[in-house]
Design a protein around this motif. Structure first.
Motif, PDB file in Angstrom:
ATOM      1  N   LEU A  83       0.861  -1.183   0.000  1.00  0.00           N
ATOM      2  CA  LEU A  83       0.000   0.000   0.000  1.00  0.00           C
ATOM      3  C   LEU A  83       0.895   1.230   0.000  1.00  0.00           C
ATOM      4  O   LEU A  83       1.735   1.394   0.890  1.00  0.00           O
ATOM      5  CB  LEU A  83      -0.898   0.008   1.238  1.00  0.00           C
ATOM      6  CG  LEU A  83      -1.689   1.301   1.509  1.00  0.00           C
ATOM      7  CD1 LEU A  83      -2.668   1.573   0.376  1.00  0.00           C
ATOM      8  CD2 LEU A  83      -2.422   1.211   2.848  1.00  0.00           C
ATOM      9  N   ASP A  84       0.754   2.073  -1.024  1.00  0.00           N
ATOM     10  CA  ASP A  84       1.476   3.341  -1.043  1.00  0.00           C
ATOM     11  C   ASP A  84       0.628   4.361  -1.789  1.00  0.00           C
ATOM     12  O   ASP A  84      -0.543   4.104  -2.114  1.00  0.00           O
ATOM     13  CB  ASP A  84       2.875   3.200  -1.648  1.00  0.00           C
ATOM     14  CG  ASP A  84       2.868   2.537  -3.024  1.00  0.00           C
ATOM     15  OD1 ASP A  84       1.771   2.388  -3.607  1.00  0.00           O
ATOM     16  OD2 ASP A  84       3.948   2.178  -3.507  1.00  0.00           O
ATOM     17  N   TRP A  85       1.209   5.527  -2.035  1.00  0.00           N
ATOM     18  CA  TRP A  85       0.407   6.619  -2.584  1.00  0.00           C
ATOM     19  C   TRP A  85      -0.259   6.271  -3.922  1.00  0.00           C
ATOM     20  O   TRP A  85      -1.437   6.608  -4.127  1.00  0.00           O
ATOM     21  CB  TRP A  85       1.251   7.886  -2.720  1.00  0.00           C
ATOM     22  CG  TRP A  85       0.594   8.937  -3.567  1.00  0.00           C
ATOM     23  CD1 TRP A  85       1.044   9.491  -4.707  1.00  0.00           C
ATOM     24  CD2 TRP A  85      -0.706   9.524  -3.338  1.00  0.00           C
ATOM     25  NE1 TRP A  85       0.140  10.384  -5.221  1.00  0.00           N
ATOM     26  CE2 TRP A  85      -0.943  10.427  -4.392  1.00  0.00           C
ATOM     27  CE3 TRP A  85      -1.674   9.367  -2.356  1.00  0.00           C
ATOM     28  CZ2 TRP A  85      -2.107  11.182  -4.491  1.00  0.00           C
ATOM     29  CZ3 TRP A  85      -2.851  10.119  -2.447  1.00  0.00           C
ATOM     30  CH2 TRP A  85      -3.062  11.015  -3.504  1.00  0.00           C
ATOM     31  N   PRO A  86       0.404   5.603  -4.876  1.00  0.00           N
ATOM     32  CA  PRO A  86      -0.294   5.283  -6.127  1.00  0.00           C
ATOM     33  C   PRO A  86      -1.583   4.486  -5.927  1.00  0.00           C
ATOM     34  O   PRO A  86      -2.516   4.616  -6.732  1.00  0.00           O
ATOM     35  CB  PRO A  86       0.751   4.471  -6.910  1.00  0.00           C
ATOM     36  CG  PRO A  86       2.053   5.010  -6.426  1.00  0.00           C
ATOM     37  CD  PRO A  86       1.845   5.259  -4.962  1.00  0.00           C
ATOM     38  N   ASP A  87      -1.682   3.688  -4.866  1.00  0.00           N
ATOM     39  CA  ASP A  87      -2.917   2.943  -4.619  1.00  0.00           C
ATOM     40  C   ASP A  87      -4.059   3.886  -4.236  1.00  0.00           C
ATOM     41  O   ASP A  87      -5.180   3.759  -4.731  1.00  0.00           O
ATOM     42  CB  ASP A  87      -2.692   1.923  -3.500  1.00  0.00           C
ATOM     43  CG  ASP A  87      -1.675   0.864  -3.869  1.00  0.00           C
ATOM     44  OD1 ASP A  87      -1.887   0.180  -4.879  1.00  0.00           O
ATOM     45  OD2 ASP A  87      -0.665   0.737  -3.162  1.00  0.00           O
ATOM     46  N   LEU A  88      -3.771   4.829  -3.354  1.00  0.00           N
ATOM     47  CA  LEU A  88      -4.808   5.773  -2.956  1.00  0.00           C
ATOM     48  C   LEU A  88      -5.125   6.750  -4.083  1.00  0.00           C
ATOM     49  O   LEU A  88      -6.277   7.154  -4.262  1.00  0.00           O
ATOM     50  CB  LEU A  88      -4.390   6.515  -1.682  1.00  0.00           C
ATOM     51  CG  LEU A  88      -4.801   5.818  -0.379  1.00  0.00           C
ATOM     52  CD1 LEU A  88      -4.113   4.461  -0.236  1.00  0.00           C
ATOM     53  CD2 LEU A  88      -4.479   6.688   0.839  1.00  0.00           C
ATOM     54  N   ALA A  89      -4.101   7.107  -4.869  1.00  0.00           N
ATOM     55  CA  ALA A  89      -4.348   7.960  -6.028  1.00  0.00           C
ATOM     56  C   ALA A  89      -5.248   7.248  -7.036  1.00  0.00           C
ATOM     57  O   ALA A  89      -6.095   7.880  -7.684  1.00  0.00           O
ATOM     58  CB  ALA A  89      -3.024   8.348  -6.684  1.00  0.00           C
ATOM     59  N   ALA A  90      -5.084   5.917  -7.164  1.00  0.00           N
ATOM     60  CA  ALA A  90      -5.948   5.153  -8.069  1.00  0.00           C
ATOM     61  C   ALA A  90      -7.398   5.178  -7.591  1.00  0.00           C
ATOM     62  O   ALA A  90      -8.324   5.229  -8.409  1.00  0.00           O
ATOM     63  CB  ALA A  90      -5.450   3.717  -8.179  1.00  0.00           C
ATOM     64  N   MET A  91      -7.613   5.135  -6.267  1.00  0.00           N
ATOM     65  CA  MET A  91      -8.978   5.260  -5.736  1.00  0.00           C
ATOM     66  C   MET A  91      -9.565   6.615  -6.095  1.00  0.00           C
ATOM     67  O   MET A  91     -10.710   6.707  -6.579  1.00  0.00           O
ATOM     68  CB  MET A  91      -8.970   5.083  -4.219  1.00  0.00           C
ATOM     69  CG  MET A  91      -8.560   3.717  -3.728  1.00  0.00           C
ATOM     70  SD  MET A  91      -8.709   3.624  -1.924  1.00  0.00           S
ATOM     71  CE  MET A  91      -7.704   2.192  -1.566  1.00  0.00           C
ATOM     72  N   ALA A  92      -8.790   7.662  -5.860  1.00  0.00           N
ATOM     73  CA  ALA A  92      -9.275   9.008  -6.183  1.00  0.00           C
ATOM     74  C   ALA A  92      -9.554   9.142  -7.679  1.00  0.00           C
ATOM     75  O   ALA A  92     -10.549   9.763  -8.088  1.00  0.00           O
ATOM     76  CB  ALA A  92      -8.257  10.050  -5.732  1.00  0.00           C
ATOM     77  N   ARG A  93      -8.703   8.547  -8.503  1.00  0.00           N
ATOM     78  CA  ARG A  93      -8.879   8.612  -9.952  1.00  0.00           C
ATOM     79  C   ARG A  93     -10.155   7.903 -10.383  1.00  0.00           C
ATOM     80  O   ARG A  93     -10.920   8.415 -11.219  1.00  0.00           O
ATOM     81  CB  ARG A  93      -7.656   7.990 -10.623  1.00  0.00           C
ATOM     82  CG  ARG A  93      -7.645   8.092 -12.131  1.00  0.00           C
ATOM     83  CD  ARG A  93      -6.255   7.787 -12.688  1.00  0.00           C
ATOM     84  NE  ARG A  93      -5.823   6.416 -12.428  1.00  0.00           N
ATOM     85  CZ  ARG A  93      -4.766   6.095 -11.677  1.00  0.00           C
ATOM     86  NH1 ARG A  93      -4.048   7.028 -11.084  1.00  0.00           N
ATOM     87  NH2 ARG A  93      -4.412   4.832 -11.525  1.00  0.00           N
ATOM     88  N   GLU A  94     -10.416   6.719  -9.818  1.00  0.00           N
ATOM     89  CA  GLU A  94     -11.624   5.973 -10.179  1.00  0.00           C
ATOM     90  C   GLU A  94     -12.878   6.720  -9.758  1.00  0.00           C
ATOM     91  O   GLU A  94     -13.847   6.818 -10.518  1.00  0.00           O
ATOM     92  CB  GLU A  94     -11.580   4.587  -9.541  1.00  0.00           C
ATOM     93  CG  GLU A  94     -12.856   3.774  -9.709  1.00  0.00           C
ATOM     94  CD  GLU A  94     -13.199   3.459 -11.147  1.00  0.00           C
ATOM     95  OE1 GLU A  94     -14.373   3.108 -11.402  1.00  0.00           O
ATOM     96  OE2 GLU A  94     -12.321   3.566 -12.023  1.00  0.00           O
ATOM     97  N   LEU A  95     -12.881   7.255  -8.550  1.00  0.00           N
ATOM     98  CA  LEU A  95     -14.056   7.982  -8.073  1.00  0.00           C
ATOM     99  C   LEU A  95     -14.278   9.250  -8.880  1.00  0.00           C
ATOM    100  O   LEU A  95     -15.421   9.593  -9.228  1.00  0.00           O
ATOM    101  CB  LEU A  95     -13.888   8.311  -6.592  1.00  0.00           C
ATOM    102  CG  LEU A  95     -13.824   7.093  -5.656  1.00  0.00           C
ATOM    103  CD1 LEU A  95     -13.433   7.530  -4.247  1.00  0.00           C
ATOM    104  CD2 LEU A  95     -15.158   6.360  -5.625  1.00  0.00           C
TER     105      LEU A  95
END
Length: 469
Positions: free
Chosen positions: A331-343
């Motif tokens: 788990l790192d920033w690209p994972d959370l950025a991917a969530m934000a991108r999908e939403l």
């Protein structure tokens, strides 16, 4: 250059386009910058069907007839790419806004479209090829890039393409994943999620075939330099596949609409779509056939899907299904950025709402990193997550929930109505009203989101949002 009269629009619903898209993706992944960006930031390994759908929606918007839609999509893509930069394993920088890199993406789409026509026995004539090339250069211009990044004429383009293949492309990790891992481990789309044995058997047969066809279609100089294997009979198999896909053009037009086929893959048993009932009955019959199939084949039966009525799921399952969006085991920033991108993509957010959502996720990442990254390597492992956190519901995650509610509540009335609910969850309003007002209030939304993200409780609406493939 755009709209229903464009050459690209004619290709979009062509079954051969599926083979061409896989080929173009491999050529993109072979570029060192693009390959590194895919490995570090993309969800194409853990969530390939979601990634495919978003790509198709984006292409439809960019090549559609509505200029305003095209401008909004171009602005969204540029914001997305601005956030993607870093260094690869050899400490070489990559930047998704690099004009030459973006030009190569467009070049692979054009060249793969030309190649698919040639391999299927229907080569483009010179005038059609020039028109298609002009459309792809216009696509690059619509993104705000200078068209000079692609040569102005076709003869110059082919010299540019040959030089890129011979000098720039590499046997990258992303390329190897697409060719040898992605299709062998491709998760079932929602439509086939209840048929794990049937899906596993079909994937075991189709995965190697798709990889072999794709490798055989790549430029020979690159195949040799990258050391890609030459499989006996591969070229015959490749040409047969393209010819068979080309014959599908004789089917009725309404059978081949890419948008309809993609939406069909995303149907689930609890969907409100009228087609779901028919597919549910068909699925039941296929399950019975699958039970017989397991008796006569050596394929091991996969684990059944998780019981959504189970009170909790393990930390390991939650980490893999929800938190690790890029599928690299951390788990790192690209994972959370991917969530934000999908939403942001689902809600089609503009500035400043999109930035607010990214900022909320960035704040949550800083909170997670501070609390869970015990070895200081800048990321959180499964073990660190499972050992250190019984709950993730800190102030930063609450902020994420509140910002997401505000973004979904388009009219700002403090409730999520049926239309807003569908925009986020892509299904009908599913809450059971407790009074005369069936709307989804802010407090209930935030509580449900926190329960899903921190309590690791399966949630019918939120699972497809962030956990499904």
């Amino acid at each position: 250059m755009f709209g229903p009269d464009s050459q690209f629009h004619r290709f979009f619903d062509d079954p051969r386009w599926a083979l061409a898209m896989v080929r173009a993706t491999v050529l993109e992944a072979a570029h060192p910058q693009i390959g590194a960006a895919l490995i570090d930031n993309s969800t194409f390994v853990a969530h390939p069907w979601r990634r495919l759908r978003n790509t198709l929606v984006s292409l439809q918007r960019m090549f559609g007839a509505d200029e305003q839609v095209r401008q909004r999509e171009a602005a969204r893509l540029n914001r997305l790419h601005t956030r993607i930069s870093g260094t690869d394993a050899r400490n070489r920088p990559y930047d998704a806004m690099d004009p030459q890199v973006r030009a190569w993406v467009v070049a692979t789409l054009f060249e793969s479209a030309v190649t698919m026509c040639r391999l299927s026995g229907q080569p483009l004539d010179q005038a059609t090829m020039e028109r298609l090339y002009a459309e792809f250069r216009a696509f690059l211009a619509a993104l705000g890039d200078q068209t000079g990044q692609l040569p102005p004429t076709l003869p110059e383009f082919w010299r540019y393409y040959d030089r890129m293949v011979e000098e720039e492309l590499e046997n990258t990790e992303a390329l190897r994943i697409v060719l040898y891992k992605l299709f062998d481990h491709l998760p079932a789309p929602p439509l086939l999620g209840g048929l794990p044995t049937v899906w596993a058997a079909g994937r075991a047969l189709a995965g190697p075939v798709i990889g072999t066809i794709t490798v055989a279609s790549l430029p020979e100089p690159f195949r040799r330099r990258a050391g890609l294997p030459e499989v006996p009979g591969a070229r015959t198999l490749m040409q047969s596949a393209y010819l068979a896909a080309g014959l599908a053009r004789f089917l009725p037009d309404d059978w081949l609409r890419t948008e309809d086929l993609t939406n069909l893959l995303y149907l689930s048993a609890d969907s409100d779509d009228p087609r779901a009932a028919t597919l549910g009955a068909l699925s039941a019959r296929v399950k019975r056939a699958g039970a017989l199939f397991r008796l006569v084949t050596p394929f091991p039966a996969p684990r059944p899907p998780a019981d959504r009525n189970a009170p909790r799921r393990s930390a390991d399952e939650f980490f893999t299904a929800v938190l690790d969006q890029t599928g690299d085991g951390y788990l790192d920033w690209p994972d959370l950025a991917a969530m934000a991108r999908e939403l942001s993509s689902r809600l089609d957010l503009d500035e400043p709402q999109e930035t607010r959502l990214y900022d909320a996720y960035a704040q949550w990442w800083r909170e997670l990193q501070s609390a869970l990254d015990t070895d200081g390597d800048g990321r959180v492992s499964k073990d660190e997550y499972a050992a250190a956190v019984p709950s993730l519901a800190g102030p930063a995650l609450i902020r994420v929930a509140e910002v997401l509610f505000d973004a979904t509540d388009a009219d700002g009335d403090g409730f999520i109505d049926a239309e807003e609910y569908r925009a986020l969850f892509r299904t009908a309003f599913a809450r059971t009203p407790t009074g005369p007002d069936p709307r989804y209030p802010r407090g209930a939304f935030v509580q449900d989101f926190l329960s899903f993200m921190s309590g690791r409780r399966p949630s019918t609406p939120f699972d497809p949002l962030l956990a499904d493939a």
